[in-house]
Design a protein around this motif. Sequence first.
Motif, PDB file in Angstrom:
ATOM      1  N   LYS A   1       0.829  -1.200   0.000  1.00 42.65           N
ATOM      2  CA  LYS A   1       0.000   0.000   0.000  1.00 42.65           C
ATOM      3  C   LYS A   1       0.870   1.259   0.000  1.00 42.65           C
ATOM      4  O   LYS A   1       1.961   1.270   0.567  1.00 42.65           O
ATOM      5  CB  LYS A   1      -0.924   0.018   1.224  1.00 42.65           C
ATOM      6  CG  LYS A   1      -2.090  -0.955   1.139  1.00 42.65           C
ATOM      7  CD  LYS A   1      -3.068  -0.711   2.278  1.00 42.65           C
ATOM      8  CE  LYS A   1      -4.295  -1.593   2.130  1.00 42.65           C
ATOM      9  NZ  LYS A   1      -5.317  -1.297   3.175  1.00 42.65           N
TER      10      LYS A   1
ATOM     11  N   LEU B   1      -5.618   2.917  -8.414  1.00 44.66           N
ATOM     12  CA  LEU B   1      -6.269   2.361  -7.225  1.00 44.66           C
ATOM     13  C   LEU B   1      -5.567   1.089  -6.773  1.00 44.66           C
ATOM     14  O   LEU B   1      -5.294   0.897  -5.572  1.00 44.66           O
ATOM     15  CB  LEU B   1      -7.739   2.074  -7.519  1.00 44.66           C
ATOM     16  CG  LEU B   1      -8.530   1.364  -6.423  1.00 44.66           C
ATOM     17  CD1 LEU B   1      -8.584   2.199  -5.155  1.00 44.66           C
ATOM     18  CD2 LEU B   1      -9.940   1.034  -6.917  1.00 44.66           C
TER      19      LEU B   1
ATOM     20  N   ARG C   1      -2.292   2.032  -5.195  1.00 48.74           N
ATOM     21  CA  ARG C   1      -2.491   2.629  -3.868  1.00 48.74           C
ATOM     22  C   ARG C   1      -2.795   1.571  -2.815  1.00 48.74           C
ATOM     23  O   ARG C   1      -2.341   1.652  -1.673  1.00 48.74           O
ATOM     24  CB  ARG C   1      -3.634   3.647  -3.931  1.00 48.74           C
ATOM     25  CG  ARG C   1      -3.815   4.496  -2.679  1.00 48.74           C
ATOM     26  CD  ARG C   1      -5.134   5.227  -2.696  1.00 48.74           C
ATOM     27  NE  ARG C   1      -6.248   4.300  -2.511  1.00 48.74           N
ATOM     28  CZ  ARG C   1      -7.529   4.657  -2.579  1.00 48.74           C
ATOM     29  NH1 ARG C   1      -7.866   5.905  -2.877  1.00 48.74           N
ATOM     30  NH2 ARG C   1      -8.479   3.757  -2.398  1.00 48.74           N
ATOM     31  N   GLU C   2      -3.550   0.567  -3.208  1.00 51.04           N
ATOM     32  CA  GLU C   2      -3.971  -0.477  -2.272  1.00 51.04           C
ATOM     33  C   GLU C   2      -3.018  -1.662  -2.219  1.00 51.04           C
ATOM     34  O   GLU C   2      -3.215  -2.587  -1.426  1.00 51.04           O
ATOM     35  CB  GLU C   2      -5.382  -0.960  -2.642  1.00 51.04           C
ATOM     36  CG  GLU C   2      -6.453   0.111  -2.504  1.00 51.04           C
ATOM     37  CD  GLU C   2      -6.510   0.678  -1.097  1.00 51.04           C
ATOM     38  OE1 GLU C   2      -6.728  -0.109  -0.156  1.00 51.04           O
ATOM     39  OE2 GLU C   2      -6.312   1.908  -0.935  1.00 51.04           O
TER      40      GLU C   2
ATOM     41  N   THR D   1      -2.593  -3.957  -4.555  1.00 51.56           N
ATOM     42  CA  THR D   1      -3.239  -5.133  -5.142  1.00 51.56           C
ATOM     43  C   THR D   1      -2.917  -5.187  -6.634  1.00 51.56           C
ATOM     44  O   THR D   1      -2.261  -4.301  -7.186  1.00 51.56           O
ATOM     45  CB  THR D   1      -4.755  -5.074  -4.942  1.00 51.56           C
ATOM     46  OG1 THR D   1      -5.272  -3.897  -5.567  1.00 51.56           O
ATOM     47  CG2 THR D   1      -5.108  -5.056  -3.460  1.00 51.56           C
TER      48      THR D   1
ATOM     49  N   ASN E   1      -4.233  -4.965 -10.419  1.00 51.40           N
ATOM     50  CA  ASN E   1      -5.359  -4.361 -11.124  1.00 51.40           C
ATOM     51  C   ASN E   1      -6.010  -5.347 -12.080  1.00 51.40           C
ATOM     52  O   ASN E   1      -5.331  -6.094 -12.786  1.00 51.40           O
ATOM     53  CB  ASN E   1      -4.897  -3.133 -11.924  1.00 51.40           C
ATOM     54  CG  ASN E   1      -6.024  -2.542 -12.750  1.00 51.40           C
ATOM     55  OD1 ASN E   1      -7.095  -2.284 -12.222  1.00 51.40           O
ATOM     56  ND2 ASN E   1      -5.781  -2.345 -14.028  1.00 51.40           N
TER      57      ASN E   1
END
Length: 305
Positions: free
Chosen positions: A14, A186, A189-190, A192, A194
């Motif tokens: 993250k 996203l 940021r997390e 993970t 995509n």
Amino acid sequence: MTDSTYPIGTPGTKWNDDDKAQWLASQVIKRSYQDEVLTLINELKGTLTVEQYGELNYNDGCYPLYALQTPNFDDTKPTVLITGGVHGYETSGVHGALRFAKTSALNHSKHFNIIITPCISPWGYETINRWNPSAIDPNRSFYENSPAHESAAVMAYVKSLNLDLLAHIDLHETTDSDNSEFRPALAAREGTTNTNWNIPDGFYLVADSKKPEPEFQKVIIEGVAKVTHIAPSDENNALIGVPQEQFGVINYAARQLGLCMGFTDAPFVTTTEVYPDSPSANSEQCILAQVAVIDSALNYLRNEG
């Protein structure tokens, strides 16, 4: 298609404050809230009540937040909330709200009190961005003690009015940049991986799974179909990976996800999704589609009432 690469951050981890600062430093002003939005709001002061409900102070500048109201609020009439620009980059949401305010709001005010917040995220409008400067998505932040100033400001304003809302219509777009920029950002940021979604070619609605009101959604779809094309479902009868409930409509758990359409207790709610990147649509059609949503919704509510 999946793509786990993004130029900021460490894959699988993250973002920390330094990553967010790097992301913010990469954002640039691309258009003017003052010239393209506030000028149009000022032009409406002769016909609608214009009220400043807040102000955002960011390094790029100070952004006053405005709401429009139809004149002569009447307690005997139901009240409807129109929100635009929760995601500032979704242009027709902002300009659809303003076009409705200019062309249709007074006619509907015979039957409804109408509140319009046309551009909830002006920094996002100027930088053509989904997030705010803190890398927070305002449309996942509509809950108590929201970390997004944009969401908190409009929630506080609506609460201060102490009105029972009949309907809330939230104006959005789905764009190709969802896959090229915002979903990869996203995931980065997390921390993970995509997974891009299949972007529907055309207009669709997102209803609240707790109060879907399918006939209300159906009438809106029929109204928009006179202006632009409705998105067909994919081979799995889904739109953006979500099962289609009826033609052009999917359901989301609005309040659970912190969506704008879920923050009030209005029984009739919907979120629009216009597709401005379609080869079969143009920017004017997209604005008119947003207006058609509001007109169709209010006509339905008047006739049902």
